[in-house]
Design a protein around this motif. Structure first.
Motif, PDB file in Angstrom:
ATOM      1  N   LYS A 118       1.243 -16.999  -3.626  1.00 21.56           N
ATOM      2  CA  LYS A 118       1.796 -15.729  -3.167  1.00 21.56           C
ATOM      3  C   LYS A 118       2.188 -14.815  -4.329  1.00 21.56           C
ATOM      4  N   GLN A 119       2.153 -13.516  -4.049  1.00 17.20           N
ATOM      5  CA  GLN A 119       2.587 -12.492  -4.987  1.00 17.20           C
ATOM      6  C   GLN A 119       3.464 -11.488  -4.231  1.00 17.20           C
ATOM      7  N   LEU A 120       4.571 -11.090  -4.854  1.00 12.56           N
ATOM      8  CA  LEU A 120       5.448 -10.087  -4.253  1.00 12.56           C
ATOM      9  C   LEU A 120       5.236  -8.761  -4.978  1.00 12.56           C
ATOM     10  N   LEU A 121       4.870  -7.740  -4.218  1.00  8.46           N
ATOM     11  CA  LEU A 121       4.673  -6.411  -4.780  1.00  8.46           C
ATOM     12  C   LEU A 121       5.875  -5.538  -4.438  1.00  8.46           C
ATOM     13  N   ARG A 122       6.377  -4.870  -5.444  1.00  9.35           N
ATOM     14  CA  ARG A 122       7.423  -3.858  -5.243  1.00  9.35           C
ATOM     15  C   ARG A 122       6.726  -2.498  -5.272  1.00  9.35           C
ATOM     16  N   LEU A 123       6.816  -1.784  -4.151  1.00  4.52           N
ATOM     17  CA  LEU A 123       6.048  -0.560  -3.957  1.00  4.52           C
ATOM     18  C   LEU A 123       6.980   0.646  -3.867  1.00  4.52           C
ATOM     19  N   ARG A 124       6.609   1.712  -4.533  1.00  5.54           N
ATOM     20  CA  ARG A 124       7.447   2.910  -4.488  1.00  5.54           C
ATOM     21  C   ARG A 124       6.852   3.962  -3.556  1.00  5.54           C
ATOM     22  N   ILE A 125       7.714   4.440  -2.635  1.00  8.81           N
ATOM     23  CA  ILE A 125       7.377   5.577  -1.763  1.00  8.81           C
ATOM     24  C   ILE A 125       8.372   6.674  -2.103  1.00  8.81           C
ATOM     25  N   GLY A 126       8.047   7.562  -3.009  1.00  8.91           N
ATOM     26  CA  GLY A 126       9.005   8.576  -3.435  1.00  8.91           C
ATOM     27  C   GLY A 126      10.221   7.912  -4.053  1.00  8.91           C
ATOM     28  N   GLN A 127      11.388   8.117  -3.417  1.00  9.53           N
ATOM     29  CA  GLN A 127      12.628   7.509  -3.915  1.00  9.53           C
ATOM     30  C   GLN A 127      12.927   6.167  -3.255  1.00  9.53           C
ATOM     31  N   GLN A 128      12.094   5.720  -2.348  1.00 11.57           N
ATOM     32  CA  GLN A 128      12.333   4.496  -1.586  1.00 11.57           C
ATOM     33  C   GLN A 128      11.461   3.352  -2.112  1.00 11.57           C
ATOM     34  N   ILE A 129      11.893   2.128  -1.804  1.00 11.96           N
ATOM     35  CA  ILE A 129      11.163   0.922  -2.210  1.00 11.96           C
ATOM     36  C   ILE A 129      10.741   0.138  -0.978  1.00 11.96           C
ATOM     37  N   LEU A 130       9.505  -0.314  -0.988  1.00  9.35           N
ATOM     38  CA  LEU A 130       8.946  -1.178   0.042  1.00  9.35           C
ATOM     39  C   LEU A 130       8.482  -2.463  -0.639  1.00  9.35           C
ATOM     40  N   LEU A 131       8.560  -3.574   0.054  1.00 10.07           N
ATOM     41  CA  LEU A 131       8.095  -4.853  -0.483  1.00 10.07           C
ATOM     42  C   LEU A 131       6.878  -5.334   0.300  1.00 10.07           C
ATOM     43  N   SER A 132       5.972  -5.988  -0.405  1.00  5.17           N
ATOM     44  CA  SER A 132       4.798  -6.570   0.251  1.00  5.17           C
ATOM     45  C   SER A 132       4.535  -7.944  -0.360  1.00  5.17           C
TER      46      SER A 132
ATOM     47  N   VAL B 234       0.082  -3.200 -11.956  1.00  2.66           N
ATOM     48  CA  VAL B 234       1.240  -2.303 -11.979  1.00  2.66           C
ATOM     49  C   VAL B 234       0.743  -0.891 -12.258  1.00  2.66           C
ATOM     50  N   GLY B 235       1.191   0.057 -11.451  1.00  2.00           N
ATOM     51  CA  GLY B 235       0.747   1.439 -11.579  1.00  2.00           C
ATOM     52  C   GLY B 235      -0.371   1.811 -10.626  1.00  2.00           C
ATOM     53  N   SER B 236      -1.017   0.825  -9.997  1.00  2.00           N
ATOM     54  CA  SER B 236      -2.085   1.118  -9.036  1.00  2.00           C
ATOM     55  C   SER B 236      -1.542   1.940  -7.867  1.00  2.00           C
ATOM     56  N   GLN B 237      -2.303   2.949  -7.457  1.00  2.00           N
ATOM     57  CA  GLN B 237      -1.937   3.753  -6.297  1.00  2.00           C
ATOM     58  C   GLN B 237      -2.777   3.278  -5.113  1.00  2.00           C
ATOM     59  N   VAL B 238      -2.077   2.749  -4.114  1.00  5.43           N
ATOM     60  CA  VAL B 238      -2.745   2.123  -2.972  1.00  5.43           C
ATOM     61  C   VAL B 238      -2.076   2.590  -1.684  1.00  5.43           C
ATOM     62  N   PHE B 239      -2.450   1.972  -0.576  1.00 10.19           N
ATOM     63  CA  PHE B 239      -1.834   2.294   0.714  1.00 10.19           C
ATOM     64  C   PHE B 239      -1.194   1.037   1.300  1.00 10.19           C
ATOM     65  N   ALA B 240       0.038   1.196   1.769  1.00 10.49           N
ATOM     66  CA  ALA B 240       0.761   0.091   2.410  1.00 10.49           C
ATOM     67  C   ALA B 240       0.677   0.260   3.922  1.00 10.49           C
ATOM     68  N   GLN B 241       0.234  -0.792   4.596  1.00  9.99           N
ATOM     69  CA  GLN B 241       0.155  -0.792   6.057  1.00  9.99           C
ATOM     70  C   GLN B 241       1.315  -1.624   6.604  1.00  9.99           C
ATOM     71  N   VAL B 242       2.211  -0.965   7.298  1.00 11.32           N
ATOM     72  CA  VAL B 242       3.399  -1.633   7.836  1.00 11.32           C
ATOM     73  C   VAL B 242       3.113  -2.043   9.273  1.00 11.32           C
ATOM     74  N   LYS B 243       3.045  -3.352   9.489  1.00 11.63           N
ATOM     75  CA  LYS B 243       2.666  -3.857  10.812  1.00 11.63           C
ATOM     76  C   LYS B 243       3.826  -3.923  11.788  1.00 11.63           C
ATOM     77  N   ALA B 244       5.057  -4.011  11.271  1.00 10.38           N
ATOM     78  CA  ALA B 244       6.224  -4.112  12.154  1.00 10.38           C
ATOM     79  C   ALA B 244       7.447  -3.513  11.474  1.00 10.38           C
ATOM     80  N   VAL B 245       8.274  -2.838  12.271  1.00 16.72           N
ATOM     81  CA  VAL B 245       9.535  -2.259  11.806  1.00 16.72           C
ATOM     82  C   VAL B 245      10.629  -2.737  12.749  1.00 16.72           C
ATOM     83  N   SER B 246      11.707  -3.323  12.190  1.00 16.13           N
ATOM     84  CA  SER B 246      12.808  -3.834  13.017  1.00 16.13           C
ATOM     85  C   SER B 246      14.010  -2.915  12.923  1.00 16.13           C
ATOM     86  N   LEU B 247      14.596  -2.578  14.070  1.00 12.28           N
ATOM     87  CA  LEU B 247      15.825  -1.787  14.094  1.00 12.28           C
ATOM     88  C   LEU B 247      17.011  -2.726  13.912  1.00 12.28           C
ATOM     89  N   LEU B 248      17.877  -2.399  12.942  1.00 13.00           N
ATOM     90  CA  LEU B 248      19.004  -3.273  12.644  1.00 13.00           C
ATOM     91  C   LEU B 248      20.282  -2.854  13.354  1.00 13.00           C
TER      92      LEU B 248
END
Length: 355
Positions: A312-326, A340-354
């Motif tokens: 496994k590999q954990l990617l830390r992804l930047r969306i503007g000022q926000q961080i997403l993990l993959s 590191v530095g690659s510009q790609v697209f993150a596909q979010v399959k699920a979002v949970s309301l906390l």
């Protein structure tokens, strides 16, 4: 209202050195493994450890320094313990009133009626506390703590004795207290899901020391901290409901750098909602899909890549000022030639309301 403390506590295994602060309407979570000093810190803030040294200050009022020490009953606090320490010979209402009477009339800012209604305790008021469930007992403990109109609320693992079914219910009530009464709270826990849902700021303790401190959303995505190693590693976003498409049962939740589309129609426009995106629910593609059933796709930049074992590999992804993990496989990392530095697209399959 603002609280700050700098405390030193001697223990046989290690000494505790902590600086901590909290502002009005803010929940500061104190997180760490069992035995790291979380409860000792909370007891010192409450004045239950007279051997603790340092300073404790609330709204500019000194509770403790090198020349004076206010005992617990002179500190304007509410305290909710792990176990529901209710008076067995009193019913629910009498337990709440007993706490309320200890506060001077000129300091009472919160009505008992408001507390009772908020925590939905009206049907239980005449019941013996010995006949209550664990969740009901903790609701009474919350009411008793708030009934004193405290300047600071301390919660020491309040869900530890509550069954899984009722934990979410109690978290909802604590969130309601936060929203309604604007009281700074210190919340001790070793359950990261509670911290992610409830807290604004996070203090991570390890063997009596502060390993990290800051905004909860920031710390949960730091790759040098233990949160990302967990199976449920996730990024947290604070969003606002922008619009709804009722005929699809969808809500649009905006954040600083974009928006999530979620299948939730019971939200009100302009409502604030905290959401969580698990790293395992985020996949990577090199180009934006022209046709996809996934509603949440974001252009991102890979900020860091952290191996997690061989597979496994954990990617830390930047969306503007926000961080997403993959979290992806090592094979996918290689096949896609991700760096590191690659510009790609993150596909979010699920979002949970906390909340």
């Amino acid at each position: 209202m603002s609280f700050k403390a700098s405390l030193q506590i001697s223990r046989p295994q290690f000494d505790i050195h902590v600086k901590i602060a909290a502002s009005a309407g803010e929940v500061t979570a104190i997180f760490g493994p069992s035995g790291c000093g979380k409860t000792s810190l909370l007891r010192a803030v409450a004045g239950l450890d007279s051997k603790a040294t340092g300073t404790v200050e609330m709204n500019g009022e000194i509770w403790q320094n090198h020349t004076m020490f206010r005992p617990t009953h002179q500190r304007d606090i509410g305290f909710v313990f792990q176990e529901a320490s209710l008076l067995p010979h009193l019913n629910v209402m009498q337990n709440i009133e007993y706490a309320s009477k200890r506060q001077a009339k000129h300091k009472k800012r919160i009505s008992l009626e408001h507390v009772i209604n908020l925590l939905e305790l009206s049907p239980l008021l005449k019941q013996s506390v010995e006949n209550l469930s664990g969740g009901e007992k903790q609701r009474v403990c919350l009411a008793r703590a708030i009934a004193t109109s405290p300047a600071l609320l301390l919660l020491d693992e309040p869900l530890a004795a509550v069954d899984t079914v009722h934990k979410q219910e109690i978290l909802h009530y604590i969130q309601s207290l936060k929203n309604d009464f604007n009281i700074p709270m210190l919340y001790v826990s070793h359950a990261i899901n509670e911290v992610a849902q409830l807290s604004d700021r996070l203090l991570l303790m390890e063997k009596g020391q502060v390993r990290a401190e800051g905004l909860t959303a920031d710390l949960l995505s730091q790759t040098n901290l233990p949160f990302v190693a967990q199976q449920d590693a996730a990024a947290v976003f604070d969003t606002v409901v922008r619009k709804q498409e009722a005929h699809y049962g969808l809500s649009y939740l905006t954040f600083d750098s974009g928006q999530f589309i979620v299948t939730e129609s019971d939200l009100a426009v302009q409502q604030r909602v905290r959401v969580q995106v698990l790293a395992r629910d985020v996949s990577i593609t090199l180009s934006q899909p022209a046709q996809s059933s996934i509603l949440n796709i974001f252009p991102v930049t890979i900020e860091s890549i952290t191996p997690q074992g061989i597979a496994k590999q954990l990617l830390r992804l930047r969306i503007g000022q926000q961080i997403l993990l993959s979290r992806i496989t090592s094979k996918s990392l290689e096949d896609l030639s991700l760096r590191v530095g690659s510009q790609v697209f993150a596909q979010v399959k699920a979002v949970s309301l906390l909340n």
